[in-house]
Design a protein around this motif. Structure first.
Motif, PDB file in Angstrom:
ATOM      1  N   ASP A  87      38.436  57.655  11.017  1.00  0.00           N
ATOM      2  CA  ASP A  87      37.892  56.207  11.980  1.00  0.00           C
ATOM      3  C   ASP A  87      39.662  56.481  13.048  1.00  0.00           C
ATOM      4  O   ASP A  87      40.215  56.428  12.894  1.00  0.00           O
ATOM      5  CB  ASP A  87      37.755  54.820  12.179  1.00  0.00           C
ATOM      6  CG  ASP A  87      37.224  54.765  13.159  1.00  0.00           C
ATOM      7  OD1 ASP A  87      38.047  54.634  13.972  1.00  0.00           O
ATOM      8  OD2 ASP A  87      38.209  52.526  12.928  1.00  0.00           O
ATOM      9  N   PHE A 109      38.714  55.660  19.841  1.00  0.00           N
ATOM     10  CA  PHE A 109      37.470  55.998  20.982  1.00  0.00           C
ATOM     11  C   PHE A 109      37.635  56.277  21.978  1.00  0.00           C
ATOM     12  O   PHE A 109      38.681  55.788  22.807  1.00  0.00           O
ATOM     13  CB  PHE A 109      37.127  54.524  20.652  1.00  0.00           C
ATOM     14  CG  PHE A 109      36.041  54.141  21.512  1.00  0.00           C
ATOM     15  CD1 PHE A 109      34.587  54.882  21.202  1.00  0.00           C
ATOM     16  CD2 PHE A 109      35.378  54.547  23.463  1.00  0.00           C
ATOM     17  CE1 PHE A 109      33.189  55.055  21.822  1.00  0.00           C
ATOM     18  CE2 PHE A 109      33.996  54.405  23.949  1.00  0.00           C
ATOM     19  CZ  PHE A 109      33.285  54.824  23.791  1.00  0.00           C
ATOM     20  N   SER A 110      37.249  57.582  22.691  1.00  0.00           N
ATOM     21  CA  SER A 110      37.470  57.559  24.028  1.00  0.00           C
ATOM     22  C   SER A 110      36.594  57.282  24.454  1.00  0.00           C
ATOM     23  O   SER A 110      35.621  57.187  25.131  1.00  0.00           O
ATOM     24  CB  SER A 110      37.649  59.373  23.778  1.00  0.00           C
ATOM     25  OG  SER A 110      37.267  59.606  25.030  1.00  0.00           O
ATOM     26  N   TYR A 111      37.731  56.729  25.299  1.00  0.00           N
ATOM     27  CA  TYR A 111      37.088  55.981  26.667  1.00  0.00           C
ATOM     28  C   TYR A 111      36.655  56.985  28.242  1.00  0.00           C
ATOM     29  O   TYR A 111      35.718  56.001  28.857  1.00  0.00           O
ATOM     30  CB  TYR A 111      37.987  55.312  26.979  1.00  0.00           C
ATOM     31  CG  TYR A 111      38.365  53.406  25.859  1.00  0.00           C
ATOM     32  CD1 TYR A 111      37.423  52.527  27.094  1.00  0.00           C
ATOM     33  CD2 TYR A 111      39.458  54.105  25.427  1.00  0.00           C
ATOM     34  CE1 TYR A 111      38.044  51.783  25.588  1.00  0.00           C
ATOM     35  CE2 TYR A 111      39.796  53.007  24.633  1.00  0.00           C
ATOM     36  CZ  TYR A 111      38.656  51.795  24.769  1.00  0.00           C
ATOM     37  OH  TYR A 111      38.878  50.747  23.495  1.00  0.00           O
ATOM     38  N   LYS A 142      35.663  59.701  27.404  1.00  0.00           N
ATOM     39  CA  LYS A 142      34.286  60.538  27.790  1.00  0.00           C
ATOM     40  C   LYS A 142      33.315  59.793  26.729  1.00  0.00           C
ATOM     41  O   LYS A 142      32.377  60.195  26.720  1.00  0.00           O
ATOM     42  CB  LYS A 142      34.755  61.855  26.031  1.00  0.00           C
ATOM     43  CG  LYS A 142      36.003  62.616  26.763  1.00  0.00           C
ATOM     44  CD  LYS A 142      35.315  64.122  27.130  1.00  0.00           C
ATOM     45  CE  LYS A 142      36.320  65.027  27.261  1.00  0.00           C
ATOM     46  NZ  LYS A 142      37.477  64.366  28.120  1.00  0.00           N
ATOM     47  N   ASN A 143      33.539  58.353  26.391  1.00  0.00           N
ATOM     48  CA  ASN A 143      32.767  57.219  26.173  1.00  0.00           C
ATOM     49  C   ASN A 143      31.692  57.892  24.609  1.00  0.00           C
ATOM     50  O   ASN A 143      31.027  57.976  24.389  1.00  0.00           O
ATOM     51  CB  ASN A 143      31.762  56.728  27.320  1.00  0.00           C
ATOM     52  CG  ASN A 143      31.339  55.912  27.006  1.00  0.00           C
ATOM     53  OD1 ASN A 143      31.346  55.035  25.659  1.00  0.00           O
ATOM     54  ND2 ASN A 143      30.088  55.450  27.650  1.00  0.00           N
ATOM     55  N   ARG A 144      33.233  58.341  23.933  1.00  0.00           N
ATOM     56  CA  ARG A 144      32.833  58.957  22.660  1.00  0.00           C
ATOM     57  C   ARG A 144      33.844  58.892  21.495  1.00  0.00           C
ATOM     58  O   ARG A 144      35.073  58.599  21.485  1.00  0.00           O
ATOM     59  CB  ARG A 144      32.325  60.784  22.284  1.00  0.00           C
ATOM     60  CG  ARG A 144      31.294  61.719  22.840  1.00  0.00           C
ATOM     61  CD  ARG A 144      31.119  62.987  22.298  1.00  0.00           C
ATOM     62  NE  ARG A 144      30.885  63.338  21.178  1.00  0.00           N
ATOM     63  CZ  ARG A 144      31.049  64.712  20.993  1.00  0.00           C
ATOM     64  NH1 ARG A 144      31.840  65.209  21.538  1.00  0.00           N
ATOM     65  NH2 ARG A 144      31.580  64.580  20.202  1.00  0.00           N
ATOM     66  N   PRO A 145      33.201  58.500  20.156  1.00  0.00           N
ATOM     67  CA  PRO A 145      34.385  58.166  19.188  1.00  0.00           C
ATOM     68  C   PRO A 145      34.821  59.257  18.912  1.00  0.00           C
ATOM     69  O   PRO A 145      34.973  59.900  19.077  1.00  0.00           O
ATOM     70  CB  PRO A 145      33.607  57.910  17.234  1.00  0.00           C
ATOM     71  CG  PRO A 145      32.370  57.626  18.306  1.00  0.00           C
ATOM     72  CD  PRO A 145      31.745  58.081  19.976  1.00  0.00           C
ATOM     73  N   PRO A 199      34.338  62.701  15.706  1.00  0.00           N
ATOM     74  CA  PRO A 199      33.425  63.979  15.562  1.00  0.00           C
ATOM     75  C   PRO A 199      33.972  65.104  17.749  1.00  0.00           C
ATOM     76  O   PRO A 199      33.983  65.934  17.145  1.00  0.00           O
ATOM     77  CB  PRO A 199      31.990  63.455  16.239  1.00  0.00           C
ATOM     78  CG  PRO A 199      32.406  61.824  16.251  1.00  0.00           C
ATOM     79  CD  PRO A 199      33.832  61.310  16.071  1.00  0.00           C
ATOM     80  N   LEU A 200      34.548  63.588  18.284  1.00  0.00           N
ATOM     81  CA  LEU A 200      34.879  64.618  19.928  1.00  0.00           C
ATOM     82  C   LEU A 200      35.316  65.606  19.264  1.00  0.00           C
ATOM     83  O   LEU A 200      35.983  66.976  19.599  1.00  0.00           O
ATOM     84  CB  LEU A 200      35.292  63.640  20.371  1.00  0.00           C
ATOM     85  CG  LEU A 200      36.037  64.327  21.966  1.00  0.00           C
ATOM     86  CD1 LEU A 200      35.355  65.160  22.227  1.00  0.00           C
ATOM     87  CD2 LEU A 200      36.363  63.255  22.699  1.00  0.00           C
ATOM     88  N   ASP A 233      34.588  68.162  17.097  1.00  0.00           N
ATOM     89  CA  ASP A 233      34.148  70.104  18.024  1.00  0.00           C
ATOM     90  C   ASP A 233      35.230  70.844  18.925  1.00  0.00           C
ATOM     91  O   ASP A 233      35.107  71.942  18.755  1.00  0.00           O
ATOM     92  CB  ASP A 233      33.185  68.693  19.732  1.00  0.00           C
ATOM     93  CG  ASP A 233      32.021  68.757  19.241  1.00  0.00           C
ATOM     94  OD1 ASP A 233      31.968  69.059  17.734  1.00  0.00           O
ATOM     95  OD2 ASP A 233      31.329  68.019  19.759  1.00  0.00           O
ATOM     96  N   ASP A 289      44.246  58.192  28.016  1.00  0.00           N
ATOM     97  CA  ASP A 289      43.013  58.037  27.055  1.00  0.00           C
ATOM     98  C   ASP A 289      44.293  57.993  25.830  1.00  0.00           C
ATOM     99  O   ASP A 289      44.158  59.234  24.839  1.00  0.00           O
ATOM    100  CB  ASP A 289      42.282  59.204  26.586  1.00  0.00           C
ATOM    101  CG  ASP A 289      41.366  58.865  26.248  1.00  0.00           C
ATOM    102  OD1 ASP A 289      40.609  57.459  25.872  1.00  0.00           O
ATOM    103  OD2 ASP A 289      39.231  59.052  26.546  1.00  0.00           O
TER     104      ASP A 289
END
Ligand SMILES: Nc1ncnc2c1ncn2[C@@H]1O[C@H](COP(=O)(O)OP(=O)(O)OP(=O)(O)O)[C@@H](O)[C@H]1O
Ligand code: SF4
Ligand code: SF4
Ligand SMILES: [Mg+2]
Lengths: 692, 316, 339
Positions: free
Chosen positions: B82, B85-87, B89-92, B95-96, B99, B280
């Protein structure tokens, strides 16, 4: 004999290097004729072109070198006209070479087996396994223990002496006609050197290989060669049979060379060395005519500097030639000039006394993160006991790893003694680091270093460096006073005063060493430690620096601890000698006592190993086996037991030997009975016919 | 030798620990906490907050517990995958980041695939004959290319190959899925900038080996020149470049930032920069940590490789 | 003025080649430039004159430099490139240039005329003169780049000397810290630091110090470890010199040579870093001209063959400066190897 073609003939060979400063003629008009089975020595000081000749014979001149004239005939064919492929087939098979630094000459990333096997594979077309078998055989022939293991080893896993044997084996693999040896033992300890020299002599006897043996050491040449070329500054100055050149030399340089090396008859008081004045010319600053002119006492303007000199045959002996215009006029039978005899010095009271001084290093096998890693102790100095008197010269003799430098460090306060006492006057120094010593104590104990290129800081002027010492020791403060003293010191070491403004790179090695001496004596020390002060200098300069050092010492009644591995020098200048081996004192006594029986077995071997450039003396032949053990893992019992020819099994390798005392202060650390020790024969004795 | 490697590993772990602590401490100042609040609640809302409600917010986020607890929690979370969180890109972040790392990995793969053979071959050719024409040409070429910073190389390539000749697309945004043509300019930029350095080092290493005494021995043994170079010289000359190439991974992580931003390639570097500018925080932290991990890992690989290649250490 | 100096003959030049004279000249060039760029508006009316003495100093230094480097063509080329920009930096206020920040006419292509003004290098999308921006743009890169490298060197060399000479715990600790810093990829470290401190020239100095000092420390440490085994250091120790004296007087002057080469290279890296950071938006801030900024500002608009000069001009400018530094380093290394 006259029917044979020479193996190698160099005719009027000229070799140059091309540098930014222009063409540097490194070797000029060099001639050499080598018959089958003959061993020819080339002797000369650093930079005189010896290696250049050897590499030229191999036709390997590097990027900026070139043979600019003359011929090199190998078995009658001019090598200069051969193609690259023809050369390749000769190199390594018909002509092989042995180098000065064995470690650097072997490929660190290949096993020794692979490196050896290449030779028969490429020259005789053998298969890998046949080649390896031949390599193994050859390793046994150069008497390496356990050849099979060595074949699989990498170069760094074996000792320097063994590496050199490997290189020799590599050279012999194809049974060459000609072997070039370029200072093959210079990097080795004397006792190891003796083994290699013995091996080389056996090879030439067994295989009949012709050899060219390059060395700066006349003694070694005497032990190995039939004929000899003396080179000076790029030219051969004298060529002849060994006996002729040694006993009836006809060139002032050769004569000067012999006068400046300490032979057994020399004595610092009665027969001081006769130094050759001046220094070697740089290759691009050679004088016109005779290169030796500026240093020659027979120089005659208009004759010696008129033209490039040819080689003159010495009448009555075709094979003896010299490059000197006046050799016929000089009275060669008149005795060699000797320096002025000086009255012997009377030693004063004891100044420095060392009692049971012991220094152990703990080496950790890990660093920060390997806590609890085993620590090993290196016993660098074990219970050293001796003393030195005022105005006396005490020599500390030993080979690598014997603890000489550690001893100097403890004395100078850079390391604490682990145990025991070191008294300078009545100050205990053993556990007094240099920061805690008083100015006087520090000034009282100074050092002259070995390496002239390291001894002075390249960034500061000579004057500034000597001046710093004067200020530091409070000899003087004001600018003028300091300058005055600097000038006086430069006078003392016979350097011109304007050297004060120069930087070290503008000085030659000998001059730097003189500055080092001036620096050591700046604070009027009572004890000076000289750590091999001349061993890195050219032979012809060594004598002058040695004499200078002793003159200053004599004048100031300084005590000198002279650390050296060279017994000839030590015999010449020391009053008393301390022989060390693996951190222990094996023998000590006056020079007289140490050089005559009873000997410690190690001293005996050491004496036998030192080459002496004198045809009139005979040496007993003793060659030690093996190599010096590592100080971190010394043998049990007597440190010398692994190599001692007299070793008593069950005693020597178990128990530490006792100190046997002879005469007043002559002590020998050995298990042998006093009678056995006393029964030893002298190592060096006059040859029967010269004894008269 | 095993001990040596273990020691290095231990050292590296320690470095990771200190680096992460440092990183955490940097982003743990009150000022940055405030930034976090701004991100989540909006700047206006935060400025309207009372001290109390701000503290309540901190407590809710778990930002008020002592530093070391928070640090340990953070490390624990990361070890469990864990990364925050990316504020923006609004994604955890996990995984971001994965990618983007994959994209950068593709880029790096092609860069290395081109750069290694190119630089080694050129370096060896130059070092083999020091001072020759081929040496001077290659040396000058490599000084020249390394002197042009990536940003300038990128511009020049784009202007010539894309804007001028129209051969390649100017951007590598990959809007219509992966396209090798789009990747070419970024790859070329990185290769051109980087190969010179490795080539120069290889040349220096080779030149040194070629003047060493054991090469002289090999020649004077009568070995053919090919054998001298291939068997005696290369083995020793490639030890240094090898370790260097592995360390280039670290260098590349710097290089990709500019290139990815310029060519709008969605990789790790672009992510890091965007996160830094946004700001971020958790993305910056995670990216940096990953970068350090990669760097440290490459250091270990390089060290181990060095010990393996160098018998002087291997059999010490 | 410089001309009269040269006419004074070789002996005058000789005297000026003395290290002390060189340092004085260097300061005469550097201090005005630095205060001009860093001081900004604080200088007031003095700003108009302060750079005047720097111009002859720069020219003179260039002449001396060419004399010293004459053996290496590469070094002279490098020196020329670097001094071209140095001269541009000190002379910019006195050159007949348009105001770099004033919009005149947008999108004018190079070598064309608009509103009775001839634009050698055209104008950018806001209509500012490219030539003027290019020349003014070197000031900040040079000043901040050199300052940052200098500070990094002082810090790195200091720690390197301590760590190499004193060994033991000092070494363990310093080396460890250096290793930690070195394990951050440089650009990542820059981003983290500048993100934390905020973008500005001074913060670039800080960031460059953190990023470069560890590497410098390693180099100096290595050199120190080698030099401290020399006998002259041993001699100093045996006379009871203080470690500080040994480090500064005995060691430092002898690590100078290799360090100067490395410093040239590192000046190049720093220039790259500053330009890149500025391009990324983390470095120097608008409106004053800067190469990185020029690229940043036109990166979006200039993506057409016709307008590519807006990118090419700053890109070539920065490349030439870095090439200058690198060639100088190369030439110096070559010269030091020769003797
Ligand atoms: N590659 C080279 N380039 C330029 N000059 C060289 C080169 N090699 C040797 N020299 C010069 O040529 C001369 C002869 O050198 P050489 O190495 O043959 O001497 P040497 O007698 O073997 O000395 P040493 O006893 O130190 O081994 C010296 O003056 C040396 O400086
Ligand atoms: S030629 Fe003259 S200077 Fe040379 S050695 Fe003979 S006597 Fe001396
Ligand atoms: S004690 Fe034994 S081994 Fe040692 S020197 Fe004497 S005889 Fe040799
Ligand atoms: Mg030689």
């Amino acid at each position: 004999m006259t029917e044979q073609t020479p193996v190698l003939e160099c005719r009027n060979l000229c070799i140059s290097y091309y540098t930014r400063a222009g063409e540097i003629p490194a070797v000029v008009d060099f001639n050499l004729k080598l018959m089958p089975g003959e061993a020819h020595g080339i002797v000369g000081e650093s930079g005189c072109g010896k290696s250049t000749v050897a590499l030229a014979i191999m036709q390997y001149m590097g990027r900026n070198g070139a043979i600019v004239g003359g011929e090199i005939l190998f078995e009658g064919r001019d090598m200069r006209t051969m193609s690259e492929e023809e050369l390749r087939q000769i190199r390594g098979s018909k002509i092989a070479m042995v180098y000065q630094e064995p470690m650097a000459s072997l490929n660190p990333a290949m096993t020794i087996g692979d490196q050896l096997a290449e030779v028969p594979i490429y020259h005789d077309g053998l298969s890998q396994s046949e080649a390896l078998a031949r390599a193994e055989e050859m390793l046994a022939k150069v008497r390496l223990p356990d050849p099979r293991r060595i074949l699989r080893s990498y170069p760094h896993q074996i000792s320097g002496g063994q590496q050199q044997r490997v290189v020799i084996a590599m050279a012999l693999l194809s049974n060459p006609r000609l072997l070039l040896l370029d200072e093959p033992t210079t990097a080795l300890d004397v006792t190891v050197e003796a083994g290699i020299v013995e091996l080389i002599n056996e090879i030439s006897a067994e295989f009949g290989t012709s050899m060219i043996y390059i060395s700066h050491n006349l003694g070694l040449i005497l032990e190995t060669c039939h004929r000899l070329t003396v080179m000076y500054s790029g030219e051969a100055v004298e060529v002849g049979d060994i006996e002729d050149v040694f006993d009836e030399m006809r060139h002032p340089y050769t004569r000067g060379l012999f006068g400046s090396i300490p032979l057994p008859g020399a004595d610092k008081n009665a027969h001081p060395l006769m130094a050759i004045p001046g220094q070697l010319p740089l290759p691009h600053e050679r004088p016109p005519g005779c290169n030796f002119g500026p240093r020659c006492s027979f120089f005659k303007g208009g004759l010696c500097d008129a033209r490039a000199l040819p080689m003159h045959p010495v009448p009555g002996d075709d094979d003896h030639r010299v490059r000197c215009e006046r050799f016929a006029e000089i009275d060669w039978d008149r005795d060699l000039p000797k320096g002025e005899a000086k009255p012997p010095i009377k030693a004063g009271p004891v100044v420095l006394s060392v009692k049971d001084m012991t220094k152990h290093y703990a080496i950790e096998t890990g660093g920060l993160l390997a806590m609890g890693g085993a620590t090993r102790t290196v016993k660098a100095n074990e219970k050293l006991t001796f003393s030195a008197r005022e105005a006396e010269t005490v020599a500390i003799v030993g080979e690598s790893g014997c603890g000489k430098s550690t001893f100097a460090k403890v004395l100078m306060g850079l390391e604490d003694a682990t145990d025991g006492q070191v008294l300078l006057g009545d100050t205990e120094l053993g556990d007094l680091p240099v920061q805690k010593r008083t100015k006087d104590t520090i000034a009282n104990l100074q050092m002259v270093f070995q390496n002239p290129f390291d001894t002075l800081n390249p960034s500061h002027t000579i004057g500034a460096q000597i001046g710093r010492v004067i200020r530091k020791f409070g000899v003087a403060r004001s600018e003028e006073e300091v300058n005055e003293i600097v000038y006086r010191l430069l006078d003392t070491v016979k350097l011109p005063r304007d050297f004060a403004k120069r930087k070290p790179r503008q000085l030659s090695g000998g001059q730097k060493q003189r500055v080092g001496i001036a620096r050591a004596f700046a604070g009027n020390p009572s004890v000076v430690i000289a750590d091999e002060p001349v061993s890195a200098l050219d032979v012809s300069v060594q004598a002058a620096v040695t004499e200078l050092l002793m003159d200053i010492q004599r004048e100031n009644r300084t005590t000198m601890l002279f650390i050296s591995h060279d017994l000839s020098v030590v015999r010449y200048l020391a009053d008393r000698i301390v022989v060390m081996y693996l951190g222990r004192i094996m023998e000590q006594g006056t020079t007289e006592e140490v050089f005559s029986p009873p000997y410690h077995p190690y001293t005996e071997a050491l004496l036998a190993a030192v080459p002496i450039a004198d045809t009139r003396v005979k040496k007993r032949h003793i060659v030690l086996k093996g190599e010096i053990p590592s100080p971190s893992n010394p043998p049990k019992g007597c440190p010398f037991s692994t190599r001692c020819p007299y070793m008593i099994p069950g005693t020597c390798d178990v128990e530490l030997p006792p100190n046997r005392t002879f005469g007043q202060d002559h002590r020998i650390l050995c298990h042998l009975q006093p009678s056995e020790l006393e029964g030893m024969e002298p190592v060096i004795s006059p040859r029967a016919e010269a004894a008269e | 030798m095993l001990k040596l490697i273990l020691r290095r590993l231990l050292q590296m772990l320690l470095i990771m620990a200190v680096a992460s602590l440092l990183l955490f401490a940097i982003f743990d100042t009150p000022e940055f906490k405030k930034r976090l609040a701004v991100q989540e609640l909006g700047g206006f809302a935060v400025s309207a907050l009372t001290e109390e409600s701000y503290n309540a917010w901190l407590a809710e986020k778990g930002l008020d517990v002592p530093f070391h607890t928070r640090y340990l929690n953070w490390v624990g979370d990361i070890l469990q995958g864990d990364m925050g969180f990316s504020y923006e890109k609004n994604r955890p972040v996990g995984p971001l980041l994965l990618d983007r790392l994959a994209n950068t990995g593709i880029l790096a793969f092609f860069v290395f695939a081109l750069m290694i053979p190119l630089s080694l071959v050129l370096g060896i050719l130059a070092g083999m004959k020091e001072g020759s024409v081929q040496d001077r040409t290659i040396s000058f070429l490599s000084v020249f290319t390394t002197s042009i910073p990536e940003i300038a190389t990128a511009i020049l390539l784009t202007v010539v190959l894309s804007l001028g000749l129209g051969w390649l697309p100017a951007k590598a945004a990959m809007i219509n899925g992966f396209s090798f043509r789009e990747l070419l300019l970024p790859v070329l930029t990185l290769v051109i900038y980087d190969f010179g350095y490795v080539a120069r080092m290889t040349r220096a290493s080779m030149a040194e080996v070629m003047t060493s005494q054991y090469i002289r021995t090999a020649v004077l043994k009568g070995l053919p020149y090919r054998r001298v170079v291939m068997k005696h010289a290369l083995r020793n000359a490639l030890i240094a470049p090898f370790t260097l190439i592995v360390l280039q991974l670290n260098w590349l992580l710097s290089g990709v930032v500019v290139v990815e931003v310029f060519f709008e390639y969605d990789g790790f570097g672009k992510l890091l920069l965007e996160a830094a500018l946004f700001p971020d925080v958790e993305v910056v932290q995670a990216c940096t940590l990953v970068a350090v991990a990669v760097a440290v890992l490459s250091q270990i690989i390089s060290d181990i490789g060095y010990t393996f290649l160098n018998p002087r250490i291997r059999f010490a | 003025m410089a001309v009269t100096e040269i006419e004074a003959g070789p002996s005058a030049l000789e005297r000026l080649s003395h290290p002390r004279a060189l340092i004085a000249l260097g300061l005469l060039m550097w201090l005005p430039l630095m205060s001009y760029v860093m001081g900004g508006s604080a200088l007031g009316p003095a700003a108009d004159y302060i750079l005047l003495p720097a111009i002859p100093a720069t020219l003179l230094l260039y002449v001396l430099g060419v004399r010293a480097f004459r053996e290496s063509r590469v070094a002279v080329i490098g020196l020329t490139l670097v001094f071209f920009w140095l001269l541009a930096a000190v002379a910019a206020p006195y050159l007949p240039l348009l105001d770099p920040n004033k919009p005149i006419a947008p999108f004018v292509t190079p070598l064309s005329e608009k509103r009775d003004v001839f634009f050698w290098l055209g104008t950018d999308f806001k209509g500012r003169d490219m030539l003027s921006r290019m020349i003014w743009g070197c000031q900040r890169v040079i000043v901040w780049g050199v300052s940052a490298t200098f500070v990094a060197y002082v810090v790195g060399a200091l720690f390197g000397l301590i760590s190499g000479y004193l060994s033991g715990w000092w070494d363990e600790i310093i080396s460890f810290v250096a290793n930690v810093l070195l394990s951050f990829p440089v650009m990542v470290l820059f981003i983290v630091i500048l993100n934390y401190l905020g973008p500005s020239g001074f913060n670039i100095v800080v960031a460059v110090t953190f990023a470069s000092a560890p590497a410098i420390m390693r180099i100096v440490r290595g050199l120190t470890l080698d030099i401290k085994t020399r006998d002259y250091v041993f001699a100093a120790q045996t006379r009871g010199e203080h470690p500080l004296y040994i480090m500064i007087v005995e060691l430092l002057p002898n690590v100078r040579g290799p360090i100067i080469v490395d410093a040239c290279l590192r000046l190049g890296y720093t220039t790259v870093a500053i330009t890149t950071l500025t391009f990324l938006g983390l470095g120097l801030q608008p409106p004053d001209p800067d190469w990185g900024l020029m690229i940043r500002e036109s990166a979006k608009t200039a993506m057409l063959w016709k307008f590519s000069y807006m990118l090419l001009v700053p890109a070539l400018a920065v490349s030439s400066l870095i090439l200058g530094f690198n060639l100088m380093a190369d030439g110096l290394r070559e010269m030091s190897l020769r003797d």
